[in-house]
Write a protein that holds these residues in place. Structure first.
Motif, PDB file in Angstrom:
ATOM      1  N   LEU A 472      10.698  41.556  23.018  1.00 50.38           N
ATOM      2  CA  LEU A 472      11.262  42.893  23.217  1.00 50.38           C
ATOM      3  C   LEU A 472      11.813  42.986  24.631  1.00 50.38           C
ATOM      4  O   LEU A 472      11.123  42.664  25.603  1.00 50.38           O
ATOM      5  CB  LEU A 472      10.196  43.962  22.993  1.00 50.38           C
ATOM      6  CG  LEU A 472      10.681  45.417  22.922  1.00 50.38           C
ATOM      7  CD1 LEU A 472      11.549  45.625  21.689  1.00 50.38           C
ATOM      8  CD2 LEU A 472       9.491  46.373  22.897  1.00 50.38           C
ATOM      9  N   GLU A 498      18.101  42.302  17.308  1.00 47.32           N
ATOM     10  CA  GLU A 498      17.899  43.573  16.610  1.00 47.32           C
ATOM     11  C   GLU A 498      17.873  44.696  17.640  1.00 47.32           C
ATOM     12  O   GLU A 498      17.282  44.553  18.705  1.00 47.32           O
ATOM     13  CB  GLU A 498      16.593  43.559  15.810  1.00 47.32           C
ATOM     14  CG  GLU A 498      16.618  42.632  14.600  1.00 47.32           C
ATOM     15  CD  GLU A 498      15.376  42.783  13.744  1.00 47.32           C
ATOM     16  OE1 GLU A 498      14.656  43.785  13.936  1.00 47.32           O
ATOM     17  OE2 GLU A 498      15.131  41.896  12.910  1.00 47.32           O
ATOM     18  N   HIS A 500      16.723  48.430  18.652  1.00 49.48           N
ATOM     19  CA  HIS A 500      15.648  49.364  18.309  1.00 49.48           C
ATOM     20  C   HIS A 500      15.942  50.743  18.886  1.00 49.48           C
ATOM     21  O   HIS A 500      16.775  51.472  18.370  1.00 49.48           O
ATOM     22  CB  HIS A 500      14.308  48.823  18.812  1.00 49.48           C
ATOM     23  CG  HIS A 500      13.937  47.512  18.185  1.00 49.48           C
ATOM     24  ND1 HIS A 500      13.478  47.398  16.900  1.00 49.48           N
ATOM     25  CD2 HIS A 500      13.987  46.242  18.668  1.00 49.48           C
ATOM     26  CE1 HIS A 500      13.246  46.131  16.594  1.00 49.48           C
ATOM     27  NE2 HIS A 500      13.548  45.403  17.668  1.00 49.48           N
ATOM     28  N   GLU A 501      15.290  51.070  19.986  1.00 47.62           N
ATOM     29  CA  GLU A 501      15.562  52.352  20.623  1.00 47.62           C
ATOM     30  C   GLU A 501      16.869  52.262  21.386  1.00 47.62           C
ATOM     31  O   GLU A 501      17.552  51.242  21.366  1.00 47.62           O
ATOM     32  CB  GLU A 501      14.395  52.723  21.546  1.00 47.62           C
ATOM     33  CG  GLU A 501      13.065  52.824  20.810  1.00 47.62           C
ATOM     34  CD  GLU A 501      11.904  53.002  21.774  1.00 47.62           C
ATOM     35  OE1 GLU A 501      12.128  53.573  22.853  1.00 47.62           O
ATOM     36  OE2 GLU A 501      10.800  52.568  21.447  1.00 47.62           O
ATOM     37  N   SER A 506      15.304  43.379  20.454  1.00 48.46           N
ATOM     38  CA  SER A 506      14.373  42.268  20.283  1.00 48.46           C
ATOM     39  C   SER A 506      15.175  41.029  19.926  1.00 48.46           C
ATOM     40  O   SER A 506      16.151  41.099  19.171  1.00 48.46           O
ATOM     41  CB  SER A 506      13.338  42.566  19.201  1.00 48.46           C
ATOM     42  OG  SER A 506      13.963  42.725  17.943  1.00 48.46           O
TER      43      SER A 506
END
Length: 602
Positions: A472, A498, A500-501, A506
C-alpha cells in the motif's frame, strides 16, 4: 480609401481577454476560490465534473452580493477593491482588476446564486457567452455559489486543445493546494465526479500542509522564522535527504498570495550548498509578509509574478534564514533520550580497570579461495545461493538486438583479452588497444532497460513478478492523477496497480528484473522522472514512460559489481542499437587514448 480600424464587439473583446486569464479549467477554479477568500468565507467547497470541462462549482459562505453588485460583477473592470491608481500600491486582496468573472462568462455558461446576510432573498443570474439571460430573485444560503458549465463551448479550438481529464484534474488540484495552503483558517473541500479529494478543516500552517500532502511530510518539515523591518519570513523547508530531482512541493507566498519567484528560489537552493546534490530540489513552504507598498503584483494577468522594491536585500535575508534553520534542525544530529532504551557504555573502574575485551570467534580453517567453503558465519546454502544469484544475473536484464555497426573501442576487444574493474563503484573500466574504455554503469544499464521496455510497449510483451503481499502506497492526489495518465503503459510493462482511496494505491506485481525491490521507492522515482521528461515534446508517452522506468530500475551509482556482472553489462550494452548514449542523450562510453595518457607523462 475607407478607414480600416474599428472597435471590437464586447463579446469578442471579452473572449480575447479571457485568453489571458482563463487558460484551462484550473484557471476558473483559481479565480473563483480567490473571490471566495476575498469575501471572507469560512468555508469554500469546490465541485468539478469531467475535469472541469462539464462543471466547475464553487460555493462559499462569504459576504455575498446584492442584486446590483451581482450584475455589475460580470462587467469588465468592475471591482470593489480599488478606485484610483494609488490603490494599486496598497492591495491586500487576491483579485482587484475586475476581469475574472467577465472573462469566465465570455467562454462558458455561468449561473450565480448569491445573498447578503441582511437580505431575505438572494439573486439568481444566468449568463451565456457574456449575454445575460436571466436575473431574478431566488432562495439561497448566505454567500455565493458559482456554477460554470461547458467551458469553452463557444470556442471549439480552445476546448480541443485541453488535455486529458487526468491532466486537467491534476492542474486543478495544484491550484486548489496553493490557495488552501495560504489560508489554513478556512475550511476547504474538493470533489471530482462525486469522489472526495480533500476535506480540510481549519488548522495551522503545519497541519494544513500535512492535510494536503499526507502525514509522511511531517517528518520532513524544518521550521523557518525570521523577523526584520523589511520582511517577515515564516514557514518550513524540507530536509536535504528528502529532496527530489523535480519541482513539486515548492511554494512561495507573499501576504498570503502564491507567487513564482526564481530569484528567491535560488536563495533557498544556495542555503543548501554543500549538503545537497546540484540536481536535487528541496521542498519549501515559505510565507512572507511585506508592506504592500513595497511590492508590485500588477505585472501579469495571473498575478503570480511579483516584484519587490528591494529584492537583493530580501534575497540575503532569505538565504540567512534557510542556513540558520538547517543549522538548528538538520545539520546537527540530535540524540533521542526518550526512546526508553538504555545503551551500556563501558566505564573504567579504579579496581578492575577497563572491562574485558569482547571475544571474537575466528574460523582458522576458512579458505577464502575455496568455492565450496561458504565463508565465516555463512551456511553452505547461503554460499550456493550467492553463486546462483550471480550466475543468473544476465537473465534478469536480457536484451535483444543486433550489434551496432560501429562503436568506438568495441573492435579492439577479444573474448580472451577482456579485463574489467570498477572505479568508485561508478565506472566500469576495460583496457582496449587504443587505450582505456570507461563505461558509466548507471547510464549503460538505463540504455539496456530502455530498449527492452520500448520493445515490450511496442509488442505488448511483459513479464510480471507477483508479490506475495500487495504494498500500500500513499501519494499526493496530484501524483495519483499523473499515475493514471501513464497507467496503461505501466501495466504493459508488468505493473499491477489498484486505486483505493483518493491518495492511496496498492502494487501487487512489478516488472520482472527491476533493480529496486521496493514498489514505493520505484513509484516515486517513476513519477518524479516522468515529470522531468514532460517538457520534452519530441517524446511520446511510451518513450517517456520507458525512460522513467529505465531510470528507476537501473543499477545505481555506488553499487559494487562482480566480474560476471560487469561482463554481462558490457555484452548486453553492445547488443543495443544505440550503446553510446543513455535514453536522455548523455554519453555512456568514453575512450581515453594512449596518446592522451602519454601526454600526461611529458
Amino acid at each position: 480609401m475607407p478607414d480600416v480600424i474599428h472597435l471590437l464587439p464586447d463579446s469578442v473583446a471579452n473572449q480575447i481577454a479571457a485568453g489571458e486569464v482563463i487558460q484551462r479549467p484550473a484557471s476558473v477554479v483559481k479565480e473563483l476560490m480567490e473571490n471566495a477568500v476575498d469575501a471572507n468565507a469560512g468555508y469554500v467547497s469546490v465541485i468539478i465534473k469531467d475535469a472541469g470541462k462539464t462543471l466547475i462549482q464553487v460555493i462559499d459562505d462569504g459576504t455575498g452580493m446584492s442584486e446590483t453588485d451581482a450584475r455589475l460583477a460580470f462587467e469588465r473592470h468592475a471591482t470593489s477593491k480599488i478606485s484610483c491608481a494609488n490603490d494599486l500600491f496598497a492591495i491586500t486582496t487576491k483579485g482587484f482588476r475586475g476581469e475574472a468573472l467577465a472573462s469566465i462568462a465570455a467562454v462558458a455558461m455561468v449561473e450565480l446564486k448569491t445573498r447578503k446576510e441582511e437580505e431575505d432573498t438572494g439573486t439568481l443570474l444566468i449568463i451565456n457567452g457574456s449575454k445575460v439571460e436571466t436575473q431574478e430573485p431566488c432562495s439561497c444560503m448566505r454567500g455565493s455559489g458559482f456554477s460554470v458549465k461547458n467551458l469553452f463551448y463557444n470556442i471549439p479550438a480552445r476546448r480541443k486543445f485541453l488535455k486529458s481529464d487526468n491532466t486537467e484534474t491534476r492542474h486543478i488540484i495544484v491550484e486548489f493546494q496553493k490557495i488552501a495552503i495560504a489560508h489554513p483558517a478556512v475550511r476547504f473541500s474538493l470533489h471530482h465526479n462525486d469522489s472526495e479529494i480533500y476535506n480540510l478543516p481549519p488548522a495551522g500552517y503545519r497541519q494544513r500542509i500535512i492535510g494536503i500532502f499526507g502525514k509522511q511530510i511531517n517528518q520532513d518539515l524544518i521550521p523557518l522564522e525570521t523577523d526584520t523591518s523589511l520582511v517577515t519570513i515564516r514557514g518550513f523547508i524540507g530536509k536535504p535527504e528528502n529532496a527530489r530531482k523535480t519541482y513539486g512541493e515548492q511554494f512561495f507566498f507573499v501576504n498570503n498570495r502564491f507567487m513564482k519567484h526564481p530569484y528567491f528560489h535560488k536563495a533557498v537552493v544556495e542555503g543548501y550548498t554543500n549538503i545537497l546534490s546540484p540536481e536535487a530540489v528541496p521542498s519549501y513552504f515559505i510565507f512572507m509578509e511585506a508592506d504592500p507598498a513595497t511590492i508590485d503584483i500588477n505585472i501579469h494577468p495571473t498575478k503570480t509574478e511579483i516584484k519587490f522594491e528591494d529584492e537583493r536585500a530580501i534575497w540575503q535575508i532569505l538565504l540567512a534564514s534557510v542556513r540558520e534553520a538547517l543549522g538548528r534542525f538538520s545539520i546537527v544530529p540530535s540524540l533521542d533520550f526518550e526512546s526508553g532504551q538504555l545503551v551500556e557504555i563501558p566505564v573504567r573502574s579504579s579496581v578492575t580497570g577497563f572491562p574485558d575485551t569482547p571475544p571474537i570467534n575466528i574460523n582458522t580453517e576458512y579458505n577464502p579461495f575455496s568455492s565450496d567453503d561458504p565463508g565465516p558465519g555463512r551456511s553452505p546454502a547461503q554460499g550456493r545461493f550467492e553463486r546462483e544469484r550471480i550466475a543468473g544475473w544476465e537473465q534478469l536484464y536480457s536484451a535483444s538486438g543486433n550489434a551496432p555497426d560501429q562503436v568506438p573501442g568495441r573492435e579492439d576487444l577479444t573474448e580472451s583479452s577482456r579485463k574489467f574493474f570498477q572505479i568508485r563503484n561508478k565506472y566500469v573500466v576495460c583496457p582496449v588497444k587504443s587505450g582505456l574504455m570507461l563505461i558509466d554503469q548507471k547510464r549503460a544499464h538505463e540504455r539496456i532497460l530502455y530498449e527492452r521496455y520500448i520493445k515490450c510497449l511496442e509488442n505488448n510483451l511483459s513479464a510480471s513478478q507477483t508479490r506475495l503481499f500487495p504494498v500500500l502506497i500513499e501519494l499526493n492526489p496530484a501524483d495519483i492523477y499523473l499515475l493514471k495518465e501513464i497507467d496503461a503503459e505501466l501495466r504493459m510493462l508488468g505493473f499491477d496497480i489498484e486505486y483505493h482511496e483518493v491518495n492511496k494505491i496498492s502494487v501487487s506485481a512489478m516488472p520482472a528484473g527491476t533493480g529496486s525491490g521496493d514498489p514505493s521507492e520505484m513509484m516515486e522515482i517513476i513519477l518524479e522522472d516522468f515529470k522531468n521528461s514532460q517538457s520534452d515534446p519530441s517524446q511520446g508517452v511510451k518513450e517517456k514512460v520507458a525512460v522513467s522506468m529505465a531510470g528507476a530500475a537501473a543499477i545505481q551509482y555506488g553499487r559494487p559489481l562482480s566480474l560476471s556482472e560487469m561482463e554481462v553489462l558490457f555484452d548486453t550494452l553492445f547488443a543495443c542499437s544505440a550503446p553510446n548514449y543513455s535514453p536522455r542523450g548523455k554519453p555512456v562510453i568514453n575512450i581515453i587514448t594512449l596518446d592522451e595518457i602519454d601526454k600526461r607523462y611529458k
